[in-house]
Design a protein around this motif. Structure first.
Motif, short mmCIF file in Angstrom:
data_model
loop_
_atom_site.label_atom_id
_atom_site.label_comp_id
_atom_site.label_asym_id
_atom_site.label_seq_id
_atom_site.Cartn_x
_atom_site.Cartn_y
_atom_site.Cartn_z
N LEU A 297 0.81 -1.21 0.00
CA LEU A 297 0.00 0.00 0.00
C LEU A 297 0.85 1.27 0.00
CD1 LEU A 297 -2.93 -0.87 2.45
CD2 LEU A 297 -2.88 -1.00 -0.04
N ARG A 298 2.14 1.13 0.27
CA ARG A 298 3.04 2.29 0.18
C ARG A 298 2.97 2.93 -1.21
NH1 ARG A 298 5.90 5.01 4.39
NH2 ARG A 298 5.88 3.59 6.17
N GLY A 299 2.57 2.14 -2.19
CA GLY A 299 2.45 2.68 -3.54
C GLY A 299 1.41 3.78 -3.65
N LEU A 300 0.51 3.90 -2.66
CA LEU A 300 -0.49 4.97 -2.67
C LEU A 300 0.12 6.35 -2.45
CD1 LEU A 300 -3.32 3.35 -0.50
CD2 LEU A 300 -3.38 3.74 -2.96
N GLU A 301 1.28 6.37 -1.81
CA GLU A 301 1.88 7.67 -1.47
C GLU A 301 2.06 8.54 -2.71
OE1 GLU A 301 5.31 7.56 1.01
OE2 GLU A 301 4.48 6.06 2.37
N ALA A 302 2.38 7.93 -3.83
CA ALA A 302 2.60 8.69 -5.06
C ALA A 302 1.33 9.37 -5.55
CB ALA A 302 3.15 7.77 -6.16
N HIS A 303 0.16 8.95 -5.03
CA HIS A 303 -1.12 9.51 -5.51
C HIS A 303 -1.76 10.43 -4.47
CE1 HIS A 303 -1.17 6.51 -8.80
NE2 HIS A 303 -0.61 5.71 -7.89
N ALA A 304 -1.09 10.64 -3.35
CA ALA A 304 -1.72 11.37 -2.24
C ALA A 304 -2.09 12.80 -2.60
CB ALA A 304 -0.79 11.36 -1.02
N ASP A 305 -1.36 13.43 -3.51
CA ASP A 305 -1.63 14.82 -3.89
C ASP A 305 -2.35 14.93 -5.23
OD1 ASP A 305 -0.39 16.26 -1.66
OD2 ASP A 305 1.47 15.33 -2.38
N GLN B 222 -10.46 12.81 -5.41
CA GLN B 222 -11.91 12.83 -5.64
C GLN B 222 -12.49 11.42 -5.60
OE1 GLN B 222 -12.44 14.92 -9.33
NE2 GLN B 222 -12.17 16.96 -8.41
N ARG B 223 -11.79 10.47 -6.19
CA ARG B 223 -12.25 9.08 -6.15
C ARG B 223 -12.24 8.56 -4.71
NH1 ARG B 223 -8.87 5.58 -10.32
NH2 ARG B 223 -10.51 4.05 -9.86
N TRP B 224 -11.21 8.92 -3.97
CA TRP B 224 -11.07 8.51 -2.56
C TRP B 224 -12.25 9.05 -1.75
CZ3 TRP B 224 -7.09 5.43 -0.72
CH2 TRP B 224 -6.96 5.32 0.67
N ARG B 225 -12.57 10.33 -1.95
CA ARG B 225 -13.66 10.94 -1.18
C ARG B 225 -15.01 10.35 -1.59
NH1 ARG B 225 -10.56 15.81 -1.57
NH2 ARG B 225 -11.65 16.42 -3.49
N ILE C 262 -5.31 9.29 2.81
CA ILE C 262 -4.62 8.38 1.88
C ILE C 262 -3.31 7.89 2.50
CG2 ILE C 262 -3.43 8.26 -0.35
CD1 ILE C 262 -5.52 10.34 -1.36
N LEU C 263 -2.58 8.78 3.14
CA LEU C 263 -1.29 8.39 3.70
C LEU C 263 -1.46 7.45 4.90
CD1 LEU C 263 0.69 11.76 3.42
CD2 LEU C 263 0.96 9.68 2.04
#
Length: 826
Positions: A513-521, A527-530, A797-798
């Protein structure tokens, strides 16, 4: 070349009948509807469809289960045996569909049969086999053991009734019988041929056998039979399917025909009734003496059955008794199974004929102990008269263990009798009592805490003398939770996004899941997360309305505290803040504060008056706040009744803020904090338990920290704490306490909450008032962050991205490497 039909049989059965595709499932559901439910589609009830599907899924588990058991029997493996008084396994259907990888096929199959899979799964009863974090941890560990393909058996009690079903009436907790088995349990296989006898009461008789060896016979006053009830535990996308073996108590002779024939109809079945009480209910009320006796009897019952079972399995493998600790390692999940030290010694000495030294070596190598608490009242002790009357032979063995152990202490620390007194297995002060944590520590080769801070405090406080004596035995294994249930199953929308973003492998390797960090900003990703979070909040809002009648706005900040109700977990600190916030909004209606919905959930022990009073206060606050028109769109308060694994599936994914506000140094670890973090929920918390490590992993900037540190708490309590000083110095706090004391939240009844207010202002054992001002200031930081959606979403996300450490897979690997000497067996 000849083939072996016994090893090919399971696979042949699967090929012909147990396929994993939609068509095979559909066919088997219809077959089981007829052959097991005696129904046909036109008259089948929704529950009939659930049972037919559950049996169809179980059939697929059993193929893997048989092969797994065959492998363990045929190969030289070490097996981890997890002994726990609780296994809060949760509903099984959805979890097994996820682990088999057939959820989509099952959905398609049921749709073809005119059934909605989600509606069918919602019918499953919550298994009443556990209460809270301890039992849920045990269930997570079984899931990880199977997923990592480590040989394992879980051992516990098959309770007929759970602790209780919580209802709320007029704001008060009401305990109702948890009849979780009333419609049957399709996941259970009862094994009447696997049964053991357990002694209680009576006396012992010493003698010398024909070979001149000293022997002791326990002549019991009565016996109870334990019958095995097995549940398969399937690993995620692997062939391994381990076993949860729970013991059901039965009478040795359930019907006395002689009594019946002379007209004593009650006497004819009396022994059956008495014997079956042992597995009747989870955690009987142990305030009365009979309750204490029953609880001790329960613990001994399941431990004795489990150890006897391990000896039988050893014999079946053709191994000598001397290899017991090479084949089995038994983890004691808290002090409840600590009688295993004395019982394993009894079995090795009295039943197997070993000498003391050899038996003690095997016992220590085979047992390991996990401590889950620093609270003195939670470290079990048993009065000697009760123990002697119920377990005379184990008591003799405990005396001998203690004598030999204290001789060792005196040799290491000559003249230090105060140390001897502190370390003794028997507390000689006041009423003499057996210290079960000491027994578990002395009889185990490894002792571990369940979070870095907890393990440090364990070595420095509760078990300090033992850690000085055997520093090499003490370890830390921070708890973990399974991402299969608490992310993949309960949050399917987020799980799909994770699959698309970092690949499906995260479910079995959460560090990916560390790969999510690149998408945090990334604005589009945010918007998809929310959108996923908002959908989860809308679903929870519907469940809240259904359960409580309260309508909540999904757009509000969902501020959630769900856990056992206890003063050290400080639900009353949260309640004080809500009262102050309510007063503030009434005085200043134009305040630009974010709308909030506070959600509480959790059970109070039936005999814990203060915890039940806290529940009444929360409900009283909810009644006033939710009916005040000025609070509409600003503030809502909800107490969600009967919090359990099923409701957790809806609550964890929908939360915005996780309240982890226990007094620093009091919570061993916590696991709810980890479940929230995995689901992208931000934490407001103290540096207590695993919060410390959650903050380290998430980053200090992604965690809302407040409160005293553990050393500050210890110092303040040592030097003398005056809670009234904090009331005098804080007008808002004083006004909140006065409003509670006035009866404002209980229709003017000013006497009801007086004990709670007096407890806080005069003693405040868990320093809620000392932390109050900092908690309020921290909540202001929460409010500011929430009003910046991009910042909040980035933090969310982080938190998910950095939750990898808190997978139970990591914890089980550490147990396997450091404590069990256990390796995966493909």
């Amino acid at each position: 070349m000849a083939t072996n039909p016994t090893t090919l049989a399971p696979r042949a059965a699967e090929a012909s009948r147990h396929g994993l595709d939609s068509e095979s499932l559909q066919r088997d559901v219809l077959e089981n509807l007829v052959s097991l439910q005696a129904r046909y589609p036109a008259i089948a009830t929704p529950h009939d469809w659930y049972m037919a599907l559950a049996y169809s899924v179980r059939d697929r588990l059993l193929v893997r289960w048989v092969e797994t058991v065959q492998s363990y029997a045929a190969r030289d493996v070490r097996i981890a045996c997890y002994l726990s008084a609780e296994f809060l396994i949760g509903p099984q259907l959805g979890n097994n569909l996820v682990n088999l990888g057939i959820e989509a096929d099952a959905r398609e199959a049921m749709l073809a049969l005119g059934q909605d899979l989600d509606a069918v799964m919602a019918l499953e009863e919550e298994p009443g086999l556990g209460n809270g974090g301890l039992g849920r941890l045990a269930a997570c560990y079984l899931d990880s053991l199977a997923t990592l393909e480590m040989p394992a058996i879980g051992y516990g009690i098959r309770y007929e009734f759970g602790i209780f079903r919580q209802a709320i009436r007029d704001g008060w907790q009401v305990e109702e019988t948890d009849k979780w088995l009333q419609k049957g349990n399709p996941w259970e296989i009862v094994r009447p041929e696997v049964a053991y006898y357990v002694n209680f009461g009576g006396h012992t008789h010493s003698e010398t056998d024909a070979e001149g060896r000293f022997r002791v016979r326990w002549i019991a006053a009565n016996q109870v039979k334990g019958v095995a009830c097995d549940t398969p535990v399937q690993g995620y996308r692997v062939e391994t399917c381990n076993t949860l073996r729970l013991w059901r108590s039965e009478a040795v002779e359930s019907f006395d025909l002689a009594d019946f024939n002379v007209g004593d109809y009650y006497g004819a079945v009396e022994q059956k009734v008495v014997s079956e009480t042992l597995s009747k209910v989870l955690y009987p009320n142990d305030e009365p003496e009979m309750g204490k006796r029953l609880r001790l009897a329960q613990q001994y019952f399941f431990v004795s059955c489990s150890l006897q079972d391990m000896l039988r399995l050893l014999q079946q493998k053709g191994e000598p008794i001397e290899r017991f600790a090479d084949v089995f390692v038994a983890q004691l999940n808290d002090t409840h199974p600590s009688i295993a030290v004395a019982e394993l010694m009894r079995l090795l000495l009295d039943e197997c004929g070993l000498q003391w030294g050899q038996a003690w070596d095997i016992t220590q190598r085979a047992l390991a102990y996990t401590n889950h608490t620093l609270l003195p009242e939670a470290l079990e002790t048993w009065g000697l008269p009760l123990f002697r009357g119920l377990l005379p032979r184990p008591l003799e063995i405990i005396y001998e263990i203690n004598r030999r152990f204290l001789d060792e202490v005196r040799q290491r620390h000559p003249g230090d009798e105060s140390r001897v007194s502190r370390m003794s297995l028997i507390d000689e002060s006041g009423d003499r009592r057996i210290r079960m944590a000491h027994l578990a520590t002395v009889g185990s080769h490894a002792i571990n805490g369940v979070a870095a801070l907890h393990s440090t405090l364990l070595r420095e406080t509760v078990l300090r003398d033992f850690a000085e004596l055997w520093p090499e035995r003490f370890h830390n294994v921070t708890n973990g939770v399974t991402p299969r249930r608490f992310l993949a199953l309960c949050n399917p929308g987020l799980a799909r996004l994770l699959d698309q973003t970092v690949g499906e492998g995260w479910i079995a390797d959460l560090t990916r899941l560390r790969g999510l960090e690149a998408h945090a900003d990334d604005e589009a990703f945010q918007q998809r997360w929310r959108a996923i979070k908002n959908a989860n909040k809308e679903a929870l809002a519907k469940h809240i309305h259904s359960a409580t009648g309260v309508a909540v706005d999904p757009r509000a900040l969902f501020d959630i505290q769900v856990k056992r109700i206890h003063e050290y977990k400080r639900q009353h600190l949260n309640a004080l803040y809500i009262v102050a916030l309510y007063q503030r909004l009434r005085r200043e209606p134009q305040l630009a504060l974010a709308p909030r919905c506070f959600v509480f959930g959790g059970k109070a022990a039936p005999g814990y008056a203060m915890a039940k009073l806290i529940i009444r206060l929360i409900n009283g606050i909810a009644e006033v706040v939710n009916n005040d028109p000025a609070m509409e769109g600003r503030l809502k308060v909800v107490f969600f009744p009967n919090f359990n694994v099923k409701s957790a599936h809806h609550i964890y994914p929908a939360a915005d803020l996780s309240e982890q506000i226990s007094t620093a140094g009091k919570e061993a670890s916590g696991t709810g904090n980890m479940k929230f973090m995995m689901n992208g929920v931000l934490t407001i918390g103290t540096l207590d338990g695993a919060n410390v490590e959650i903050r380290e992993e998430a980053g200090a900037e992604n965690f809302f920290l407040f409160g005293l540190h553990a050393q500050d708490v210890e110092r303040l309590q040592r030097e003398g704490y005056r809670p009234a000083d904090h009331v005098t110095a804080n007008d808002e706090l004083r006004e909140a306490l006065e409003l509670i004391a006035s009866g404002h939240f209980l229709r003017g009844q000013s006497d009801v909450f007086r004990p709670l207010v007096e407890n806080l202002t005069q003693w405040d054992h868990f320093l809620a008032l000392a932390d109050y001002a900092d908690y309020v200031a921290c909540q202001a930081r929460v409010d500011a962050a929430w009003q910046d959606p991009a910042t909040w979403t980035r933090m969310s996300i982080l938190n998910t991205a950095r939750s990898g450490k808190f997978s139970s897979d990591r914890a089980i690997r550490e147990y396997g490497d450091r404590i069990w000497g256990l390796a995966p067996m493909k």
